[in-house]
Structure formats: C-alpha cells, structure tokens
Design an enzyme around this catalytic site. Structure first.
Site, PDB file in Angstrom:
ATOM      1  N   ARG A  53      14.733  77.855  70.191  1.00 40.74           N
ATOM      2  CA  ARG A  53      13.404  77.503  70.716  1.00 40.74           C
ATOM      3  C   ARG A  53      13.482  76.237  71.575  1.00 40.74           C
ATOM      4  NH1 ARG A  53      10.083  79.321  66.157  1.00 40.74           N
ATOM      5  NH2 ARG A  53      11.431  80.573  64.818  1.00 40.74           N
ATOM      6  N   ASP A  97       7.131  84.257  66.825  1.00 38.02           N
ATOM      7  CA  ASP A  97       6.277  83.681  65.778  1.00 38.02           C
ATOM      8  C   ASP A  97       4.834  84.152  65.900  1.00 38.02           C
ATOM      9  OD1 ASP A  97       8.410  82.469  64.665  1.00 38.02           O
ATOM     10  OD2 ASP A  97       7.918  80.447  65.301  1.00 38.02           O
ATOM     11  N   ARG A 102      13.567  89.981  60.895  1.00 36.58           N
ATOM     12  CA  ARG A 102      13.334  89.876  62.336  1.00 36.58           C
ATOM     13  C   ARG A 102      14.656  89.996  63.091  1.00 36.58           C
ATOM     14  NH1 ARG A 102       9.347  84.893  63.528  1.00 36.58           N
ATOM     15  NH2 ARG A 102      11.182  83.625  63.111  1.00 36.58           N
ATOM     16  N   ASP A 152       7.697  74.445  69.333  1.00 32.85           N
ATOM     17  CA  ASP A 152       8.641  75.074  68.401  1.00 32.85           C
ATOM     18  C   ASP A 152       8.409  76.573  68.289  1.00 32.85           C
ATOM     19  OD1 ASP A 152       6.250  73.887  67.002  1.00 32.85           O
ATOM     20  OD2 ASP A 152       6.996  75.132  65.370  1.00 32.85           O
ATOM     21  N   ASN A 153       7.359  77.090  68.928  1.00 32.04           N
ATOM     22  CA  ASN A 153       7.090  78.524  68.956  1.00 32.04           C
ATOM     23  C   ASN A 153       7.347  79.119  70.335  1.00 32.04           C
ATOM     24  OD1 ASN A 153       6.286  78.478  66.282  1.00 32.04           O
ATOM     25  ND2 ASN A 153       4.122  78.247  66.758  1.00 32.04           N
ATOM     26  N   ASP A 163       6.179  76.316  50.624  1.00 28.56           N
ATOM     27  CA  ASP A 163       6.845  76.936  49.477  1.00 28.56           C
ATOM     28  C   ASP A 163       7.960  77.889  49.894  1.00 28.56           C
ATOM     29  OD1 ASP A 163       5.456  79.118  50.476  1.00 28.56           O
ATOM     30  OD2 ASP A 163       4.037  79.227  48.809  1.00 28.56           O
TER      31      ASP A 163
END
Length: 497
Positions: free
Chosen positions: A195, A274, A188, A264-265, A137
């Site tokens: 990444r 993350d 942030r 991806d982190n 969402d």
C-alpha cells in the site's frame, strides 16, 4: 505473542492442496513484517467460495471438500510451504497522520503460482492478533467478511482492478462489536498487498535504505518499465499516478464509493483494496457519504477524485528521499490532472454508446448528471435503461424515471443528435457492456448477511453467481436489478468490521 519461526525456502514446493509457494515479500527482511501464526477458530465451517478464483489458482473443482482446505483457510492448520507474516505500514487516516498501522488482523501466507504463470499472494483476513492490532482483537465478523467477499468478486466482474476473494470460513466464536457477532475469515488474493502506507512508514521513520529496498522491490516485480528511466523512482510515482487515475475514473463511472480512502487503503498497484463501508450509488447524489463515521464527508462520491490525488501527493512525499528534487516529484504527479478526466470522459462516452469523448459528450453527460442529481435518479437503472433504449426499447423506458419529462426528452434528443453531428454511430453493445444490470447494493448484502447469520448461505452463493456476470440479464433474479426498497436508504455502514 512470539513470532513463529519458519525456515526460508529458495524454491517453490507444492503443498497437498496443489499449491506451490514462494515468499518474495518475506525476503525484504524483518523491518517489513513479523512472522507469526494465525490464531485458530473453533469449529469452522464454509460460508462461501469463489470457484472462479479457485480455477484461477488452479485448484481442483472439489478442493473445498477436504477438511484440510477448511482448516488451512481458517488459519487453524497452515498449508505446507506457507510462511505466515503480518506486515507493518503507516498512513494518513481521514487526512491526519495516524502513525504506525499494519496488518492488525491479517496474515500473508505467501505467493502461489496460477496455471497461467501469474503469482498471487494469499492472505487470511480476520485470522487473529498481530503486533499491529493496536486496540483491536484481530478478528473480522461474518457481516463484513461477506461484504468484502462479494464486493471483491463483484468488482472483478465489472472489470475494475481489485483484490480478489477465494473463500469465507465462519465460526460461532463470538466477537464484540456494537453488538456480539460471530467470527469469520476471508482468504484474499492479489498480486501484492503493498500500500501507499508501506512507503509512508519507512519514509516517516527515517529509514531510507528500507524505503529504497521497498521501491526497488516494487519496480523489479511490478513496474519493470521504470527500471531504465533516468529517475526510476519518479517514473514509479508517475506509473502509480496513472493507474490510480484510471481506477478512480472506473469507480466514478459505475457509481462506486469506497468509504475509507485512507493512504493505508490505497494499493501501489492501483487495485481496489479493503472493502469496508463501501456503497454502489442508489439515487444519484454527488455529495453522498456512504460511511456514517465520515462526519465531514471527506470520502463522499464527488470528492473521491480529489482525495486520490491527495493520497498520491502523500505517496510522493514518502518517495521524495529517493526521487531527490521536489519539482521532479510534483512533475510525476502532474499526469493525474489529465489522466483522470480523460479516462472518465471515455467511460462516460461509452455509457452513451460512443467510442470517443468530445465536447458534445462532455456537455451531455454534464446535463444528464445535473438532472439526475436534482431528481435523485437511480444511477445503475438509468444507465442500463438508456442502453436498452439504444437497443430499441421505447423512450418511456428512460422517461418514466423522471418527473421532468420535458427535460429528459430534450436530453434524449440531444443524445440522438450527437451521432449526426460527429458521424459516430451509437453502439448499443458498447452501452450494454458499460452499464451493468446489477451491482452489489447495500440492501442486497444486508439480506444475504441476515440469512447467513441463520446459517443459510444460499443468497450469498446466488448473489455471487449473478455479480460475476453483472452485464447479463438475470430473469430469475430480476428483482435484484430493480429499485431498492424504501428501507435501503436507512442502512448505515461504518468502519466497524
């Protein structure tokens, strides 16, 4: 959702928050991102602010007093000069190729320059739907936003490379997770949010020119020492390998578990990035899993070093079209095998008060960890009490943590003998600055979150002040440096945020 159009500007211009923006990542082109505006939140309010990060950016002390700042860092009204975008990347999640991912609820506003010349990318997290939201969402909830905000600044206080956090804004707008929660946005900051997964995306989709453009961009702006190497792309992989090895050693030494070490982190700059189901170790258990969604224990404490190496191998595969020879890519990864244990040895020796690691420190640390694992000794409290003992506190300060007093007495004697054998003096000050008094334990975050849900943000503010100085004693919050309550072991943290 149609992309939001912004004219590109060639130079940085100050906005009315005093920030001067530029947009280097945006200049890579449309293949790398989608430009679009954040989605507004109704009736936003301040939850927390890091004045330390604000000062880093050169903001005035009262920067947050203006409605403009509140709206800007909620995504309701964009700061003049910003050009919001969401970037695309891919990655491996829990060891399986997940395909296209991307900023599913984050908007990069651009880069701002700090007074010391450092450029910081500012990103809103929880700021609404993007083309990469998949089934999400686009929102973040107050609970996870507080955890990320506090841990970003806590890791900075521990001198561990990390993304930073400027502020959280909240709203009573409902968000459905396992239950109905409320929305929040974290601002942030990082030199770059690129990444491993960015490289995987263009490699997997057979876009060598985009892959080269991204690698050249990273080398140009963040790894300039690689430019003159015979193979700049292999040199880049080596440099990222070394930074990642050092980062994971720092995690292990402080008892930190990330919880979701997907590719991806993983930051291309070797930053902790993350913050989802993270945890700082309570009772020492090498097999501890901090993410209750991690049913196989892939990201347990003891496996983090191995997983980091696996992720680097995935990065190496992504860079192979640029590096050329597989053997050269494998050689670029080879330094991890020595860099990680060497850095961990150094940091664990420092926790013993010794400036150099050797066979004696490695053997003693090994025996201490075996005893701690057997008795589930509290990680943070043990190392801090050992530092207090080195500074003159009685041996009972440490011995009282163990049932097997004979075993710990023997190991304390061996610690003392180490200084005699190799001539190193135990440095209590080094121990003091290697083992924090306080870390962001899950139960502390949970208590702060429970109060914040009632619009009482004082514990968030007080925790931040303490976590910014984790190696100091904080008599007014001595209980936060004590043992966690029994109920803390039942806290379950998942990827849901």
């Amino acid at each position: 959702m149609p992309p939001m159009q912004h004219p590109m500007t060639s130079g940085a211009a100050p906005d009315n928050l005093g920030l001067a923006w530029r947009h280097r990542f945006a200049s890579l082109g449309e293949a790398f991102h989608t430009r679009l505006a954040p989605m507004p939140l109704r009736d936003p309010y301040w939850v927390a602010r890091s004045q330390s990060m604000a000062r880093e950016l050169g903001l005035e002390e009262d920067w947050w007093h203006s409605r403009q700042a509140l709206d800007a860092f909620t995504g309701n009204h964009l700061p003049p000069g910003s050009q919001p975008l969401a970037s695309v990347y891919s990655g491996h999640q829990f060891g399986v190729w997940a395909g296209q991912l991307g900023d599913g609820r984050a908007h990069l506003l651009g880069e701002v320059q700090a007074p010391d010349g450092q450029w910081w990318e500012l990103q809103l997290k929880g700021s609404g739907l993007t083309p990469y939201s998949r089934m999400g969402d686009g929102r973040a909830v107050l609970r996870s936003s507080i955890r990320e905000f506090l841990c970003s600044e806590a890791m900075h206080g521990l001198c561990i490379p990390t993304t930073r956090a400027l502020c959280i804004t909240g709203s009573d707008q409902p968000v459905r997770r396992e239950e109905i929660e409320t929305a929040a946005v974290v601002t942030r900051a990082a030199p770059s949010f690129i990444r491993f997964g960015h490289f995987e995306h263009f490699s997997h989709h057979g876009q060598p020119e985009a892959l080269r453009a991204l690698a050249d961009f990273v080398i140009e702006h963040f790894y300039s020492e690689c430019r003159e190497a015979p193979n700049p792309y292999a040199a880049l992989l080596t440099a990222v390998t070394q930074r990642t090895a050092a980062l994971i050693a720092q995690w292990q030494a402080v008892g930190f578990m990330h919880g979701v070490m997907n590719t991806d982190n993983m930051s291309i700059l070797g930053l902790t990035i993350d913050y989802g189901p993270f945890q700082f170790m309570d009772g020492f258990d090498p097999a501890h899993i901090c993410n209750h969604s991690d049913h196989g224990g892939r990201y347990s404490y003891q496996r983090q070093p191995q997983i980091a190496h696996w992720n680097l191998f995935a990065l190496g595969q992504a860079l192979l079209p640029l590096i050329g020879e597989p053997d050269e890519a494998m050689a670029a990864l080879e330094p991890y095998k020595n860099a990680f244990p060497a850095e961990l040895d150094r940091r664990m020796a420092a926790k013993l008060g010794l400036a150099q690691a050797n066979d004696g420190t490695r053997a003693l640390v090994g025996e201490l960890l075996k005893l701690m694992a057997r008795e589930r000794t509290d990680w943070t409290i043990f190392w801090r009490r050992l530092a207090l003992h080195a500074a003159g506190a009685p041996a009972d300060t440490v011995q009282d943590l163990f049932h097997d007093r004979a075993a710990i007495e023997h190991l304390l004697l061996r610690h003392k003998e180490l200084t005699t054998i190799d001539g190193q003096a135990t440095d209590a000050n080094l121990m003091h600055h290697s083992s924090p008094t306080i870390v962001l334990r899950n139960y502390l975050a949970e208590q702060a979150i429970a109060l914040a849900k009632q619009k009482d943000f004082r514990m968030v503010e007080n925790l931040l002040a303490v976590l910014e100085r984790p190696f100091d004693d904080h008599p007014q919050h001595a209980d936060w440096a004590g043992f966690p309550p029994d109920w803390a072991s039942h806290i379950q943290i998942s990827c849901s945020s």
